[in-house]
Motif scaffolding. Structure first.
Motif, PDB file in Angstrom:
ATOM      1  N   GLU A  44       0.811  -1.209   0.000  1.00 32.89           N
ATOM      2  CA  GLU A  44       0.000   0.000   0.000  1.00 32.89           C
ATOM      3  C   GLU A  44       0.848   1.264   0.000  1.00 32.89           C
ATOM      4  O   GLU A  44       0.551   2.229  -0.706  1.00 32.89           O
ATOM      5  CB  GLU A  44      -0.928  -0.002   1.223  1.00 32.89           C
ATOM      6  CG  GLU A  44      -1.889   1.176   1.255  1.00 32.89           C
ATOM      7  CD  GLU A  44      -2.843   1.108   2.431  1.00 32.89           C
ATOM      8  OE1 GLU A  44      -3.546   2.087   2.681  1.00 32.89           O
ATOM      9  OE2 GLU A  44      -2.872   0.056   3.107  1.00 32.89           O
ATOM     10  N   GLU A  45       1.931   1.261   0.779  1.00 34.11           N
ATOM     11  CA  GLU A  45       2.779   2.447   0.874  1.00 34.11           C
ATOM     12  C   GLU A  45       3.375   2.812  -0.486  1.00 34.11           C
ATOM     13  O   GLU A  45       3.385   3.971  -0.894  1.00 34.11           O
ATOM     14  CB  GLU A  45       3.902   2.211   1.887  1.00 34.11           C
ATOM     15  CG  GLU A  45       4.795   3.431   2.097  1.00 34.11           C
ATOM     16  CD  GLU A  45       5.890   3.157   3.122  1.00 34.11           C
ATOM     17  OE1 GLU A  45       6.764   4.017   3.290  1.00 34.11           O
ATOM     18  OE2 GLU A  45       5.866   2.074   3.750  1.00 34.11           O
ATOM     19  N   PHE A  62      -1.977  11.010 -15.216  1.00 37.06           N
ATOM     20  CA  PHE A  62      -3.037  10.008 -15.071  1.00 37.06           C
ATOM     21  C   PHE A  62      -3.444   9.412 -16.418  1.00 37.06           C
ATOM     22  O   PHE A  62      -3.535   8.191 -16.572  1.00 37.06           O
ATOM     23  CB  PHE A  62      -4.257  10.622 -14.388  1.00 37.06           C
ATOM     24  CG  PHE A  62      -5.394   9.647 -14.230  1.00 37.06           C
ATOM     25  CD1 PHE A  62      -5.365   8.675 -13.250  1.00 37.06           C
ATOM     26  CD2 PHE A  62      -6.489   9.697 -15.082  1.00 37.06           C
ATOM     27  CE1 PHE A  62      -6.402   7.766 -13.108  1.00 37.06           C
ATOM     28  CE2 PHE A  62      -7.536   8.793 -14.951  1.00 37.06           C
ATOM     29  CZ  PHE A  62      -7.486   7.833 -13.962  1.00 37.06           C
ATOM     30  N   ASN A 103       0.727   4.279  -2.825  1.00 38.34           N
ATOM     31  CA  ASN A 103       0.397   5.662  -2.495  1.00 38.34           C
ATOM     32  C   ASN A 103       1.456   6.634  -2.993  1.00 38.34           C
ATOM     33  O   ASN A 103       1.142   7.723  -3.492  1.00 38.34           O
ATOM     34  CB  ASN A 103       0.223   5.814  -0.975  1.00 38.34           C
ATOM     35  CG  ASN A 103      -1.049   5.157  -0.480  1.00 38.34           C
ATOM     36  OD1 ASN A 103      -2.013   5.013  -1.229  1.00 38.34           O
ATOM     37  ND2 ASN A 103      -1.066   4.746   0.780  1.00 38.34           N
ATOM     38  N   VAL A 104       2.718   6.259  -2.850  1.00 37.55           N
ATOM     39  CA  VAL A 104       3.808   7.102  -3.348  1.00 37.55           C
ATOM     40  C   VAL A 104       3.686   7.282  -4.853  1.00 37.55           C
ATOM     41  O   VAL A 104       3.844   8.389  -5.387  1.00 37.55           O
ATOM     42  CB  VAL A 104       5.184   6.488  -2.990  1.00 37.55           C
ATOM     43  CG1 VAL A 104       6.307   7.247  -3.697  1.00 37.55           C
ATOM     44  CG2 VAL A 104       5.406   6.525  -1.484  1.00 37.55           C
ATOM     45  N   LEU A 143       0.922   6.978  -6.758  1.00 30.25           N
ATOM     46  CA  LEU A 143      -0.275   7.724  -7.154  1.00 30.25           C
ATOM     47  C   LEU A 143      -0.162   9.216  -6.831  1.00 30.25           C
ATOM     48  O   LEU A 143      -0.755  10.051  -7.517  1.00 30.25           O
ATOM     49  CB  LEU A 143      -1.508   7.138  -6.454  1.00 30.25           C
ATOM     50  CG  LEU A 143      -1.910   5.727  -6.901  1.00 30.25           C
ATOM     51  CD1 LEU A 143      -3.075   5.228  -6.067  1.00 30.25           C
ATOM     52  CD2 LEU A 143      -2.277   5.709  -8.370  1.00 30.25           C
ATOM     53  N   LYS A 144       0.586   9.564  -5.797  1.00 28.45           N
ATOM     54  CA  LYS A 144       0.714  10.963  -5.390  1.00 28.45           C
ATOM     55  C   LYS A 144       1.900  11.676  -6.045  1.00 28.45           C
ATOM     56  O   LYS A 144       2.102  12.867  -5.830  1.00 28.45           O
ATOM     57  CB  LYS A 144       0.848  11.043  -3.864  1.00 28.45           C
ATOM     58  CG  LYS A 144      -0.411  10.601  -3.120  1.00 28.45           C
ATOM     59  CD  LYS A 144      -0.212  10.633  -1.617  1.00 28.45           C
ATOM     60  CE  LYS A 144      -1.458  10.164  -0.882  1.00 28.45           C
ATOM     61  NZ  LYS A 144      -1.279  10.159   0.585  1.00 28.45           N
ATOM     62  N   SER A 145       2.674  10.971  -6.818  1.00 24.03           N
ATOM     63  CA  SER A 145       3.848  11.566  -7.445  1.00 24.03           C
ATOM     64  C   SER A 145       3.441  12.622  -8.478  1.00 24.03           C
ATOM     65  O   SER A 145       2.523  12.412  -9.276  1.00 24.03           O
ATOM     66  CB  SER A 145       4.686  10.480  -8.119  1.00 24.03           C
ATOM     67  OG  SER A 145       5.716  11.063  -8.890  1.00 24.03           O
ATOM     68  N   LYS A 146       4.148  13.743  -8.484  1.00 26.66           N
ATOM     69  CA  LYS A 146       3.892  14.789  -9.464  1.00 26.66           C
ATOM     70  C   LYS A 146       4.382  14.404 -10.854  1.00 26.66           C
ATOM     71  O   LYS A 146       4.048  15.058 -11.846  1.00 26.66           O
ATOM     72  CB  LYS A 146       4.571  16.091  -9.015  1.00 26.66           C
ATOM     73  CG  LYS A 146       3.970  16.682  -7.736  1.00 26.66           C
ATOM     74  CD  LYS A 146       4.670  17.971  -7.351  1.00 26.66           C
ATOM     75  CE  LYS A 146       4.061  18.548  -6.071  1.00 26.66           C
ATOM     76  NZ  LYS A 146       4.739  19.813  -5.652  1.00 26.66           N
TER      77      LYS A 146
END
Length: 288
Positions: free
Chosen positions: A79-80, A93, A83-84, A86-89
């Protein structure tokens, strides 16, 4: 001496390149390559994909790369790490999901990029928090109908109970009343194919279909079912207010862009999105 000097330079260059590649690979996840050129680990992963990936996770850790059929596929299983990612700039998408959508629903790249914004806006309007209440009456009515057909006595596995209740409710509301089969044999066939498609969706989004034969068969079966029923879905009118279903709104947008041949493919994506979370989400609520 004239030959030794150039040869020495070439050897030193090769050594430097090898050391550079080894240093570069230190920052990358471990890679499972197999022993056959180009095909890589294709045979091993094709025999039992889920078992292969689980064994790789245990052996190499939560992040690893598999080289198969000329493709590098990196798996993130914790999961960690997800999340990293999906949240990366650095993540775009549309570019990130384009390839998985092509693999899972056979939607060409140019069609996806043309339709994405329009369909995304429509979905937010139809199913957003400010408008989803419009569906609650029909959902409740459909659910009561399924509960009445269930009977007063008996036992059933919780996951199968959720599928039995919510699959027909969701399909009849989003697509059209009566689309979900009522014949016991056909219901069983639909559930079986959708379950295979759903459980293999993550792997099917990355791997060639030739390595996932059962998943590919179920995908083809679902696409054929939707294609066969598209005319009836388009012509359907609600008995109460003649309002358009979500799928009809989607079909209208696709028709405006002259991409009617891709309507079943987008219908498959909507079907998966609507049903895939029904079992885990509802089961948790029931247990609470």
């Amino acid at each position: 001496m004239e030959l030794i000097y150039p040869a020495g330079i070439i050897i030193l260059g090769c050594v430097a390149l090898l050391l550079f590649l080894q240093w570069k690979n230190l920052s990358r996840p471990p890679c499972i390559r197999g022993w056959i050129p180009w095909f890589g680990a294709g045979f091993e992963i094709g025999k039992a994909p889920l078992e292969f990936i689980e064994k790789a996770r245990i052996k190499y850790g939560p992040i690893f790369t598999v080289f198969a059929v000329g493709k590098r596929m990196t798996f993130v299983t914790e999961e960690e790490g997800i999340n990293v990612f999906l949240k990366s700039k650095e993540v775009n998408f549309k570019l990130a999901v384009q390839s998985p959508i092509y693999h899972t629903a056979s939607i060409p790249n140019n069609v996806f990029f043309t339709m994405h914004e329009k369909l995304h806006t429509m979905m937010k309007g139809k199913l957003g928090t400010s408008n989803v209440y419009r569906l609650t009456g029909q959902l409740t009515e459909e659910l009561h109908e399924q509960l009445e057909n269930l009977g007063l006595h008996g036992t059933m596995d919780l996951s199968n109970l959720v599928r039995h209740l919510l699959y027909p409710v969701t399909v009849n509301v989003l697509f059209k009343k009566g689309l979900f089969p009522t014949n016991a044999k056909k219901i069983s066939e639909f559930r079986q194919h959708f379950q295979v498609y759903d459980e293999g969706f993550e792997h099917g989004s990355q791997m060639p279909e030739c390595l996932l034969r059962n998943w590919s068969k179920s995908k083809t079966w679902l696409l054929a079912l939707l294609e066969k029923n598209m005319p009836d879905i388009k012509a359907y009118k609600s008995a109460k207010d003649h309002s358009m279903t979500v799928v009809q709104a989607m079909m209208n947008i696709i028709e405006m862009e002259k991409n009617e041949q891709n309507q079943p493919n987008y219908g498959l994506l909507l079907l998966w999105a609507a049903l895939s979370n029904a079992v885990p989400f509802s089961s948790k609520l029931i247990k609470l």
